[in-house]
Design a protein around this motif. Structure first.
Motif, PDB file in Angstrom:
ATOM      1  N   MET A   1       1.576  -5.263  16.879  1.00  0.00           N
ATOM      2  CA  MET A   1       0.903  -5.605  15.626  1.00  0.00           C
ATOM      3  C   MET A   1       1.866  -5.384  14.463  1.00  0.00           C
ATOM      4  SD  MET A   1      -1.843  -6.721  14.165  1.00  0.00           S
ATOM      5  CE  MET A   1      -3.108  -6.561  15.437  1.00  0.00           C
ATOM      6  N   SER A   2       1.866  -6.308  13.503  1.00  0.00           N
ATOM      7  CA  SER A   2       2.795  -6.255  12.382  1.00  0.00           C
ATOM      8  C   SER A   2       2.371  -5.205  11.354  1.00  0.00           C
ATOM      9  CB  SER A   2       2.852  -7.620  11.697  1.00  0.00           C
ATOM     10  OG  SER A   2       3.145  -8.636  12.611  1.00  0.00           O
ATOM     11  N   THR A   3       3.336  -4.749  10.551  1.00  0.00           N
ATOM     12  CA  THR A   3       3.042  -3.908   9.395  1.00  0.00           C
ATOM     13  C   THR A   3       2.196  -4.705   8.415  1.00  0.00           C
ATOM     14  OG1 THR A   3       5.082  -2.645   9.637  1.00  0.00           O
ATOM     15  CG2 THR A   3       4.077  -2.686   7.448  1.00  0.00           C
ATOM     16  N   SER A   4       1.196  -4.042   7.815  1.00  0.00           N
ATOM     17  CA  SER A   4       0.258  -4.746   6.938  1.00  0.00           C
ATOM     18  C   SER A   4       0.650  -4.609   5.467  1.00  0.00           C
ATOM     19  CB  SER A   4      -1.164  -4.212   7.134  1.00  0.00           C
ATOM     20  OG  SER A   4      -1.643  -4.536   8.425  1.00  0.00           O
ATOM     21  N   VAL A   5       0.472  -5.717   4.745  1.00  0.00           N
ATOM     22  CA  VAL A   5       0.742  -5.799   3.311  1.00  0.00           C
ATOM     23  C   VAL A   5      -0.516  -6.314   2.625  1.00  0.00           C
ATOM     24  CG1 VAL A   5       2.158  -6.875   1.522  1.00  0.00           C
ATOM     25  CG2 VAL A   5       3.167  -6.327   3.732  1.00  0.00           C
ATOM     26  N   PHE A   6      -0.823  -5.751   1.458  1.00  0.00           N
ATOM     27  CA  PHE A   6      -1.954  -6.232   0.663  1.00  0.00           C
ATOM     28  C   PHE A   6      -1.398  -6.752  -0.657  1.00  0.00           C
ATOM     29  CE2 PHE A   6      -5.772  -6.497  -1.728  1.00  0.00           C
ATOM     30  CZ  PHE A   6      -6.856  -6.413  -0.860  1.00  0.00           C
ATOM     31  N   VAL A   7      -1.646  -8.035  -0.960  1.00  0.00           N
ATOM     32  CA  VAL A   7      -1.131  -8.654  -2.178  1.00  0.00           C
ATOM     33  C   VAL A   7      -2.278  -8.923  -3.142  1.00  0.00           C
ATOM     34  CG1 VAL A   7       0.112 -10.613  -3.177  1.00  0.00           C
ATOM     35  CG2 VAL A   7       0.783  -9.717  -0.919  1.00  0.00           C
ATOM     36  N   PHE A   8      -2.269  -8.243  -4.265  1.00  0.00           N
ATOM     37  CA  PHE A   8      -3.224  -8.522  -5.335  1.00  0.00           C
ATOM     38  C   PHE A   8      -2.724  -9.725  -6.130  1.00  0.00           C
ATOM     39  CE2 PHE A   8      -4.231  -4.212  -4.276  1.00  0.00           C
ATOM     40  CZ  PHE A   8      -5.590  -4.088  -4.537  1.00  0.00           C
ATOM     41  N   GLY A   9      -3.620 -10.669  -6.385  1.00  0.00           N
ATOM     42  CA  GLY A   9      -3.202 -11.878  -7.106  1.00  0.00           C
ATOM     43  C   GLY A   9      -2.580 -12.907  -6.192  1.00  0.00           C
ATOM     44  N   ALA A  10      -3.015 -12.965  -4.938  1.00  0.00           N
ATOM     45  CA  ALA A  10      -2.419 -13.888  -3.970  1.00  0.00           C
ATOM     46  C   ALA A  10      -2.773 -15.340  -4.251  1.00  0.00           C
ATOM     47  CB  ALA A  10      -2.854 -13.515  -2.552  1.00  0.00           C
ATOM     48  N   GLY A  11      -3.694 -15.584  -5.153  1.00  0.00           N
ATOM     49  CA  GLY A  11      -4.016 -16.952  -5.528  1.00  0.00           C
ATOM     50  C   GLY A  11      -3.181 -17.471  -6.663  1.00  0.00           C
ATOM     51  N   GLY A  12      -2.399 -16.607  -7.294  1.00  0.00           N
ATOM     52  CA  GLY A  12      -1.538 -17.028  -8.396  1.00  0.00           C
ATOM     53  C   GLY A  12      -0.191 -17.531  -7.901  1.00  0.00           C
ATOM     54  N   TYR A  13       0.575 -18.047  -8.802  1.00  0.00           N
ATOM     55  CA  TYR A  13       1.860 -18.664  -8.456  1.00  0.00           C
ATOM     56  C   TYR A  13       2.805 -17.673  -7.769  1.00  0.00           C
ATOM     57  CZ  TYR A  13       6.440 -20.867  -9.328  1.00  0.00           C
ATOM     58  OH  TYR A  13       7.694 -21.377  -9.204  1.00  0.00           O
ATOM     59  N   ILE A  14       3.078 -16.543  -8.413  1.00  0.00           N
ATOM     60  CA  ILE A  14       3.983 -15.553  -7.828  1.00  0.00           C
ATOM     61  C   ILE A  14       3.343 -14.887  -6.624  1.00  0.00           C
ATOM     62  CG2 ILE A  14       5.129 -13.334  -8.216  1.00  0.00           C
ATOM     63  CD1 ILE A  14       5.723 -14.226 -11.049  1.00  0.00           C
ATOM     64  N   GLY A  15       2.089 -14.496  -6.735  1.00  0.00           N
ATOM     65  CA  GLY A  15       1.415 -13.796  -5.643  1.00  0.00           C
ATOM     66  C   GLY A  15       1.362 -14.613  -4.367  1.00  0.00           C
ATOM     67  N   GLU A  16       1.077 -15.892  -4.500  1.00  0.00           N
ATOM     68  CA  GLU A  16       1.029 -16.763  -3.330  1.00  0.00           C
ATOM     69  C   GLU A  16       2.405 -16.851  -2.672  1.00  0.00           C
ATOM     70  OE1 GLU A  16       0.644 -21.503  -2.661  1.00  0.00           O
ATOM     71  OE2 GLU A  16      -0.938 -20.596  -3.882  1.00  0.00           O
ATOM     72  N   GLY A  17       3.441 -17.046  -3.505  1.00  0.00           N
ATOM     73  CA  GLY A  17       4.795 -17.141  -2.958  1.00  0.00           C
ATOM     74  C   GLY A  17       5.233 -15.863  -2.265  1.00  0.00           C
ATOM     75  N   VAL A  18       4.898 -14.724  -2.859  1.00  0.00           N
ATOM     76  CA  VAL A  18       5.255 -13.433  -2.270  1.00  0.00           C
ATOM     77  C   VAL A  18       4.486 -13.213  -0.969  1.00  0.00           C
ATOM     78  CG1 VAL A  18       5.110 -10.928  -2.595  1.00  0.00           C
ATOM     79  CG2 VAL A  18       5.980 -12.377  -4.434  1.00  0.00           C
ATOM     80  N   ALA A  19       3.206 -13.570  -0.955  1.00  0.00           N
ATOM     81  CA  ALA A  19       2.409 -13.434   0.269  1.00  0.00           C
ATOM     82  C   ALA A  19       3.010 -14.260   1.401  1.00  0.00           C
ATOM     83  CB  ALA A  19       0.965 -13.862   0.005  1.00  0.00           C
ATOM     84  N   TYR A  20       3.394 -15.503   1.114  1.00  0.00           N
ATOM     85  CA  TYR A  20       4.008 -16.355   2.128  1.00  0.00           C
ATOM     86  C   TYR A  20       5.334 -15.768   2.594  1.00  0.00           C
ATOM     87  CZ  TYR A  20       0.674 -20.034   0.773  1.00  0.00           C
ATOM     88  OH  TYR A  20      -0.463 -20.764   0.514  1.00  0.00           O
ATOM     89  N   GLY A  21       6.097 -15.207   1.656  1.00  0.00           N
ATOM     90  CA  GLY A  21       7.383 -14.610   2.023  1.00  0.00           C
ATOM     91  C   GLY A  21       7.220 -13.454   2.992  1.00  0.00           C
ATOM     92  N   PHE A  22       6.228 -12.602   2.736  1.00  0.00           N
ATOM     93  CA  PHE A  22       5.973 -11.483   3.652  1.00  0.00           C
ATOM     94  C   PHE A  22       5.529 -11.988   5.023  1.00  0.00           C
ATOM     95  CE2 PHE A  22       5.809  -8.509   0.002  1.00  0.00           C
ATOM     96  CZ  PHE A  22       6.514  -7.456   0.559  1.00  0.00           C
ATOM     97  N   ARG A  23       4.690 -13.013   5.037  1.00  0.00           N
ATOM     98  CA  ARG A  23       4.237 -13.525   6.336  1.00  0.00           C
ATOM     99  C   ARG A  23       5.398 -14.141   7.113  1.00  0.00           C
ATOM    100  NH1 ARG A  23       1.980 -12.305  10.618  1.00  0.00           N
ATOM    101  NH2 ARG A  23       1.474 -14.082  11.943  1.00  0.00           N
TER     102      ARG A  23
END
Length: 311
Positions: free
Chosen positions: A1-23
């Protein structure tokens, strides 16, 4: 199982990009969004959507407890201080143990926090050792919040100061700078001002590198931007050309005394040195010159602007 990350603001421009980067880097990613509108898109990209707000902290606090990395991609807002205290309280029991048991909290700030520090000190470039000198109310509040975050002892904290972010649909910056009004484009204020820029993919890579670095000591600040800092006038003329607007259709205006507060924040020259991120994290941005591919970025913005849902 992967390490878990929680991204606040994942629907915004930066948050979405950062979430995809972590995945893409192999993390299991939870993304907080304000409505169901963005849930399907996040789900298609292997992000687990959590519908909620910073205020409704209790709704997802059990998920947070299982996360090793927490990213605030919302930035400073009216809820920031309360949210930060809730986060500290949630993880306070871990401070009884060694530092490596504390989760990593990454706060998204921005280079305009530096304000007029460069001109005040008569330098061209600023790094993380330069004390910011914010000139607008919003950036002053953001700097105060940064200091509060960096003084926390119950979390491992990192403040990230991205340059102006570009790439993909471009977010709010692209919409403000590219969007012509009736075939014209308006340039406000100083034409000589300069800012550092960073591509969204390079920015997300920086976040992942911070998470993988294993910081367990002093809290840190990182500038994530390239040294590429075109003059405002050159940038806007290139944007106008990409949009099919002629030089004679450009308008040059002073910044209004009332309203458009963001323009006043942007009057400062802020060019940052990213060498700390390069030396400590091995961060090497792959997109080095915004102007060289401005046509590509304009096309991406134009193609996506009618289909963007930001929550």
């Amino acid at each position: 199982m992967s390490t878990s990350v929680f991204v606040f603001g994942a629907g915004g421009y930066i948050g979405e990009g950062v979430a995809y980067g972590f995945r893409r880097a192999g993390f299991r990613v939870f993304g907080l969004i304000r409505s169901e509108a963005k849930a399907k898109l996040l789900g298609k990209n292997e992000i687990i959507p959590i519908v909620g707000t910073q205020e409704k902290f209790d709704d997802y606090k059990d998920i947070l407890l299982g996360c090793s990395v927490i990213v605030d991609a919302i930035g400073h807002n009216d809820e920031s201080v309360k949210f930060l205290q809730r986060l500290v309280d949630l993880f306070s029991h871990r401070s009884d143990y060694a530092a490596n048991y504390k989760p990593l909290f990454l706060f998204t700030s921005g280079i305009m926090t530096y304000g007029n520090a460069a001109s005040r000190l008569k330098v061209k470039v600023v790094d993380e050792t330069i004390v910011p000198s914010p000139t607008a109310d919003e950036t002053k509040k953001r700097f105060q919040l940064e200091n509060k975050i960096l003084s926390i002892t119950k979390l491992r904290t990192v403040v990230v100061r991205p340059g102006f972010v570009y790439g993909g649909h471009g977010g709010a910056i692209a919409s403000l700078f590219f969007n012509p009004a009736e075939g014209a484009m308006t340039l406000y204020g100083s034409l000589e001002k300069r800012w550092s820029w960073v591509h969204l993919d390079d920015l997300s890579d920086g976040y992942v590198r911070i998470a993988n670095s294993g910081f367990s000591g002093d809290n840190q600040v990182f500038n994530l931007a390239t040294l590429d800092a075109p003059r405002y006038v050159d940038l806007r003329k290139a944007m106008a050309k990409a949009a099919g607007i002629k030089d004679e259709d450009l308008k040059y205006l002073d910044i209004p005394k009332e309203g458009m507060e963001y323009l006043k924040v942007w009057e400062d020259d802020v060019v940052v040195n990213p060498n700390k991120a390069t030396a400590v994290l091995g961060w090497q941005p792959k997109h080095l010159n915004y102007l060289h591919e401005i046509d590509l970025y304009y096309t991406a913005w134009k193609a996506s602007r009618d289909n963007i849902v930001i929550h």
